[in-house]
Design an enzyme around this catalytic site. Structure first.
Site, PDB file in Angstrom:
ATOM      1  N   HIS A 205       0.799  -1.224   0.000  1.00 40.75           N
ATOM      2  CA  HIS A 205       0.000   0.000   0.000  1.00 40.75           C
ATOM      3  C   HIS A 205       0.834   1.278   0.000  1.00 40.75           C
ATOM      4  O   HIS A 205       0.292   2.374  -0.002  1.00 40.75           O
ATOM      5  CB  HIS A 205      -0.939   0.020   1.216  1.00 40.75           C
ATOM      6  CG  HIS A 205      -0.202   0.204   2.502  1.00 40.75           C
ATOM      7  ND1 HIS A 205       0.397  -0.828   3.158  1.00 40.75           N
ATOM      8  CD2 HIS A 205       0.050   1.318   3.233  1.00 40.75           C
ATOM      9  CE1 HIS A 205       0.979  -0.374   4.252  1.00 40.75           C
ATOM     10  NE2 HIS A 205       0.791   0.933   4.315  1.00 40.75           N
TER      11      HIS A 205
HETATM   12  C1  UD1 Z   1      -1.740   4.937   6.487  1.00 36.38           C
HETATM   13  C2  UD1 Z   1      -0.382   5.390   7.072  1.00 36.38           C
HETATM   14  C3  UD1 Z   1       0.667   4.335   6.799  1.00 36.38           C
HETATM   15  C4  UD1 Z   1       0.224   2.984   7.280  1.00 36.38           C
HETATM   16  C5  UD1 Z   1      -1.126   2.646   6.684  1.00 36.38           C
HETATM   17  C6  UD1 Z   1      -1.638   1.331   7.186  1.00 36.38           C
HETATM   18  C7  UD1 Z   1      -0.005   7.799   7.069  1.00 36.38           C
HETATM   19  C8  UD1 Z   1       0.744   8.897   6.417  1.00 36.38           C
HETATM   20  N1  UD1 Z   1       0.063   6.616   6.449  1.00 36.38           N
HETATM   21  O1  UD1 Z   1      -1.585   4.857   5.090  1.00 36.38           O
HETATM   22  O2  UD1 Z   1       1.857   4.697   7.475  1.00 36.38           O
HETATM   23  O3  UD1 Z   1       1.178   2.027   6.909  1.00 36.38           O
HETATM   24  O4  UD1 Z   1      -2.063   3.671   7.034  1.00 36.38           O
HETATM   25  O5  UD1 Z   1      -2.840   0.979   6.601  1.00 36.38           O
HETATM   26  O6  UD1 Z   1      -0.597   8.001   8.101  1.00 36.38           O
HETATM   27  N2  UD1 Z   1      -9.145   4.398   2.726  1.00 36.38           N
HETATM   28  C9  UD1 Z   1     -10.358   3.774   2.716  1.00 36.38           C
HETATM   29  N3  UD1 Z   1     -10.864   3.335   3.904  1.00 36.38           N
HETATM   30  C10 UD1 Z   1     -10.195   3.480   5.086  1.00 36.38           C
HETATM   31  C11 UD1 Z   1      -8.952   4.110   5.075  1.00 36.38           C
HETATM   32  C12 UD1 Z   1      -8.427   4.556   3.904  1.00 36.38           C
HETATM   33  O7  UD1 Z   1     -10.986   3.612   1.687  1.00 36.38           O
HETATM   34  O8  UD1 Z   1     -10.703   3.027   6.126  1.00 36.38           O
HETATM   35  C13 UD1 Z   1      -8.557   4.825   1.443  1.00 36.38           C
HETATM   36  C14 UD1 Z   1      -8.902   6.217   1.041  1.00 36.38           C
HETATM   37  O9  UD1 Z   1      -9.019   6.233  -0.337  1.00 36.38           O
HETATM   38  C15 UD1 Z   1      -7.668   7.005   1.435  1.00 36.38           C
HETATM   39  C16 UD1 Z   1      -6.553   6.001   1.223  1.00 36.38           C
HETATM   40  O10 UD1 Z   1      -7.146   4.741   1.551  1.00 36.38           O
HETATM   41  O11 UD1 Z   1      -7.511   8.153   0.694  1.00 36.38           O
HETATM   42  C17 UD1 Z   1      -5.339   6.214   2.048  1.00 36.38           C
HETATM   43  O12 UD1 Z   1      -5.636   6.273   3.450  1.00 36.38           O
HETATM   44  P1  UD1 Z   1      -4.653   7.097   4.429  1.00 36.38           P
HETATM   45  O13 UD1 Z   1      -5.090   6.947   5.819  1.00 36.38           O
HETATM   46  O14 UD1 Z   1      -4.463   8.474   3.908  1.00 36.38           O
HETATM   47  O15 UD1 Z   1      -3.253   6.403   4.205  1.00 36.38           O
HETATM   48  P2  UD1 Z   1      -2.854   4.851   4.138  1.00 36.38           P
HETATM   49  O16 UD1 Z   1      -2.363   4.583   2.784  1.00 36.38           O
HETATM   50  O17 UD1 Z   1      -3.933   3.994   4.685  1.00 36.38           O
END
Ligand code: UD1
Length: 363
Positions: A205
């Protein structure tokens, strides 16, 4: 003593669970849990609270997804309100996600003491948001609870006073150890039609792997080739799922039962699949430690790691970002004997208890 834990994203929850239990078992603490809502899907958040028996958060801030500034900024505003209202004696933040950064900043600016759980890790790669988050969190924290002696060394080299550094061990491994007997009894591989030691488990991811179309396309194509020899099980993170959809890469994976792109799994099921995997391919930080602890070969699709001890003491091998080394690295694992499980510093199951005992004494 009132302790407020700030969490928000999937890798925070298994680190929080044993701390909540240790604070209760120790006595003398009132623990409130604040969930920023950085992760909000059931399988990215709630399922962990259910499985690990973590009490529902007292506050749910509903921050959600967004650009870094937007997500961190919203969390900062909301956490500040909670801290002003609750007036905790100490705020605990976990790991290196955006919610960690927001929690540490909000508390420090309000002159509330901050404890950083999993302090001191460094990838020395400032292009990773997590490296910025952990450095800032460490800078403003009063208590740096480190998971491994490597983290103590990093902090000392940065000139951090010794009295702020408290080597406690890895709270994520506390959770793993506590749940392992239950996990071993699960029949997840059989239920999914997988053979013991007959599949590769994949999680990817990181922006460095999935945020560029050609990189993600090459990764999926390589997985498809690997799957001719070894079944590939890939619980897809929502971020990766979104990219696959956006760039219409679903077709690249083909329709074989040997390459399975599935929804994210719960903690218990995921660890159970890890236990019986021939090899794990990942770009996560936590999984490098968990596989090393379990003695399962791990290939990490990154140029660096903030947990170098998983390479020197554990089962981890860095194969660089992107797909270029994946297929030869998998072939190497297939040829090699299964690694011997070794002891890893900090992986002992008492980290959370040490945090509780330390706080009781210090504050
Ligand atoms: C975040 C952390 C990363 C960690 C990862 C574990 C930061 C900068 N990054 O990355 O260090 O390894 O979590 O999972 O904090 N989304 C959903 N549903 C959710 C959550 C996210 O659909 O419940 C999607 C959304 O499109 C969102 C994208 O995932 O924009 C990214 O989510 P985000 O929390 O920004 O970062 P992660 O890639 O999950």
């Amino acid at each position: 003593m009132k302790v407020a834990s700030i969490v928000g994203a999937r890798p925070n929850f298994m680190k929080l669970a044993p701390v909540d239990r240790a604070l209760k078992a120790h006595g003398g603490f009132r623990h409130i849990i604040v969930h920023t809502g950085q992760h909000y899907d059931y399988e990215m958040s709630r399922v962990f609270f259910e499985e690990l028996d973590i009490p529902s958060p007292q506050y749910h801030l509903g921050v959600g997804s967004g650009l870094h500034g937007e997500q961190t900024g919203k969390a900062l505003v909301e956490i500040e309100r909670v801290i002003m209202r609750e007036k905790p004696d100490i705020v605990l933040v976990y790991g290196d996600v955006n919610s960690t950064l927001a929690g540490a900043l909000a508390a420090a600016k309000l002159h509330v003491r901050v404890g950083h759980v999993e302090a001191g890790l460094r990838s020395f790669d400032m292009t990773m948001p997590e490296e910025i988050n952990r450095r800032v969190a460490d800078t403003v924290s009063d208590f740096l609870f480190t998971p491994h002696p490597v983290a103590d060394d990093n902090l000392r080299k940065e000139g951090v006073e010794r009295r702020r550094i408290v080597m406690v061990g890895d709270t994520m491994i506390d959770t793993l150890l506590e749940n392992l007997p239950r996990i071993r009894r699960l029949e997840t591989p059989r239920e999914m039609g997988l053979e013991e030691g007959g599949y590769m488990l994949v999680t990817l991811h990181r922006p460095s792997n999935v945020d560029e179309r050609e990189s993600l396309k090459a990764i999926i194509a390589s997985l498809r080739r690997v799957s001719r020899e070894l079944t590939v099980v890939f619980p897809v993170h929502p971020r990766t799922r979104a990219r696959i959809g956006q760039w219409r890469l679903g077709g690249v994976s083909g329709k074989s039962d040997r390459l399975r792109l599935i929804a994210p799994l719960s903690y218990m099921k995921f660890v159970r699949l890890m236990l019986s995997a021939r090899v794990v391919l990942t770009d996560s930080g936590s999984i490098q430690v968990e596989t090393s602890f379990l003695g399962v070969p791990c290939l990490t699709m990154r140029d660096n790691t903030e947990r170098p001890y998983t390479v020197t003491e554990g089962t981890n091998r860095l194969i660089g970002r992107g797909a270029s080394m994946m297929e030869t690295a998998v072939a190497d694992v297939m040829r090699a004997r299964r690694p011997v499980r070794r002891r890893i510093a900090g992986c002992h199951g008492r980290a959370a208890w040490r945090i509780a005992a330390y706080l009781a004494q210090k504050i």
